[in-house]
Design an enzyme around this catalytic site. Structure first.
Site, PDB file in Angstrom:
ATOM      1  N   HIS A   1      31.231  61.831 106.690  1.00 18.14           N
ATOM      2  CA  HIS A   1      30.135  62.108 105.752  1.00 18.14           C
ATOM      3  C   HIS A   1      29.095  60.996 105.795  1.00 18.14           C
ATOM      4  O   HIS A   1      28.820  60.315 104.799  1.00 18.14           O
ATOM      5  CB  HIS A   1      30.655  62.297 104.329  1.00 18.14           C
ATOM      6  CG  HIS A   1      29.686  63.072 103.475  1.00 18.14           C
ATOM      7  ND1 HIS A   1      30.057  63.747 102.338  1.00 18.14           N
ATOM      8  CD2 HIS A   1      28.348  63.289 103.606  1.00 18.14           C
ATOM      9  CE1 HIS A   1      28.996  64.337 101.800  1.00 18.14           C
ATOM     10  NE2 HIS A   1      27.944  64.062 102.552  1.00 18.14           N
TER      11      HIS A   1
ATOM     12  N   ARG B   1      28.032  70.746 102.934  1.00 17.92           N
ATOM     13  CA  ARG B   1      29.164  70.480 102.055  1.00 17.92           C
ATOM     14  C   ARG B   1      30.383  71.205 102.595  1.00 17.92           C
ATOM     15  O   ARG B   1      30.300  72.360 103.029  1.00 17.92           O
ATOM     16  CB  ARG B   1      28.882  70.956 100.621  1.00 17.92           C
ATOM     17  CG  ARG B   1      27.854  70.118  99.867  1.00 17.92           C
ATOM     18  CD  ARG B   1      28.350  68.700  99.607  1.00 17.92           C
ATOM     19  NE  ARG B   1      27.411  67.908  98.832  1.00 17.92           N
ATOM     20  CZ  ARG B   1      26.442  67.164  99.350  1.00 17.92           C
ATOM     21  NH1 ARG B   1      26.278  67.124 100.668  1.00 17.92           N
ATOM     22  NH2 ARG B   1      25.649  66.455  98.557  1.00 17.92           N
TER      23      ARG B   1
ATOM     24  N   GLU C   1      37.266  64.404 100.228  1.00 24.44           N
ATOM     25  CA  GLU C   1      36.735  63.197 100.868  1.00 24.44           C
ATOM     26  C   GLU C   1      37.116  61.973 100.036  1.00 24.44           C
ATOM     27  O   GLU C   1      37.066  62.021  98.810  1.00 24.44           O
ATOM     28  CB  GLU C   1      35.210  63.298 100.985  1.00 24.44           C
ATOM     29  CG  GLU C   1      34.754  64.457 101.863  1.00 24.44           C
ATOM     30  CD  GLU C   1      33.247  64.568 101.985  1.00 24.44           C
ATOM     31  OE1 GLU C   1      32.529  63.694 101.426  1.00 24.44           O
ATOM     32  OE2 GLU C   1      32.763  65.517 102.618  1.00 24.44           O
TER      33      GLU C   1
END
Length: 313
Positions: free
Chosen positions: A280, A232, A261
């Site tokens: 991601h 993360r 994000e």
């Protein structure tokens, strides 16, 4: 029943599960919803929401702004972006799905190898008509430092050992005995940052781990060392990381996760040659998505039958 499927960036959800079996109105959102107001406006009138991991947040105020919501399905078994207690108070059932761990392990190694061998620069050179432009580094005999030695960290260590790397690890509760079970040496946090040629983050985001990797830790890293984060974004202090990358005091960073994000187009990380960035995608493989959406359909059918399954506590 009206069902909203959120953050399906690749527009694949409808083809990966039998949504027709639900005999319901299904709407897919392929773009992120900008803020809490946008979430409440877009999802007004939906009985069921299927959230993709933690891409959209559901704190108490957002849940309060969705009076028609009865079922919130999160892909994956846990979701830190959902206030489960607040949902329960409002009578909203929150369910999870299964997940695969190995795709994130695989991407971690893709990033380590790509960063070590300068693959982005070399591939860009060939595409532009050029040839070799730099020297990579080998991994054999190097030291892999793991922040976290759970299921993901343990698998990353196993592959590192296959590459001939020495593996060391730290986490707040890691014991020497637990590390030894993986053939890994438990060390102090400062020693890990000082010794490792590659530091890979595999911790759960919490108040305790937020900004765990800060200026002090980054200052300990070798000038050739690589920081890899597939966990993360907020675990690493972004401002401190930008500082060391700009000054070139570490070898580089390979990142799949960020504080915000999707990563804004103007974000300074995008302009750094020593930052290898992916969007991601640690869990973004067909096999994982098939589990996500198959389980989501099962969750909705079970809820409709009055027998919810995979309910988050």
């Amino acid at each position: 029943m009206r069902i909203a499927i959120l953050d399906d960036y690749q527009n694949v959800a409808l083809g990966l599960a039998d949504w027709d079996s639900l005999d319901a109105e299904v709407r897919v959102f392929t773009e992120p919803l900008a803020d809490a107001d946008a979430v409440c406006a877009a999802l007004a009138g939906f009985d069921v929401v299927v959230a993709m991991r933690e891409r959209t947040r559901f704190p108490a105020d957002v849940l309060a702004g969705l009076p028609d919501l009865r079922l919130l399905v999160s892909t994956g078994p846990v979701n830190a972006a959902i206030d489960v207690a607040a949902a329960r108070e409002r009578g909203i059932v929150v369910c999870g799905t299964g997940i695969l761990k190995y795709p994130t392990v695989e991407l971690t190694w893709a990033l380590i190898l790509a960063a070590a061998r300068n693959l982005r620069t070399e591939a860009d050179s060939v595409r532009a008509g050029g040839w070799q432009v730099g020297l990579g580094v080998g991994l054999h005999g190097k030291t892999l430092g793991l922040l976290g030695l759970g299921r993901l960290g343990g698998e990353v260590a196993r592959i590192g050992q296959a590459f001939g790397m020495e593996c060391i690890a730290w986490s707040a509760n890691l014991t020497a005995e637990r590390a030894a079970e993986h053939g890994v040496t438990a060390v102090a946090k400062d020693e890990l940052f000082a010794r490792a040629d590659v530091v890979s983050v595999h911790l759960v985001l919490s108040a305790r781990t937020t900004a765990l990797v800060g200026a002090a830790e980054l200052a300990l890293m070798r000038p050739t060392a690589i920081l890899v984060n597939t966990s993360r974004g907020p675990i690493v202090d972004e401002a401190a990381l930008l500082d060391v990358l700009r000054r070139g005091t570490i070898g580089g960073a390979a990142l799949d996760v960020y504080d915000r994000e999707p990563l804004p187009p103007e974000h300074p990380l995008r302009g750094l040659d020593n930052a290898l960035l992916t969007p991601h995608i640690g869990y973004v493989v067909r096999e994982t998505y098939e589990i996500f959406y198959r389980d989501a359909v099962e969750n909705i059918a079970a809820f409709r039958a009055g027998e919810p399954i995979r309910v988050m506590k």
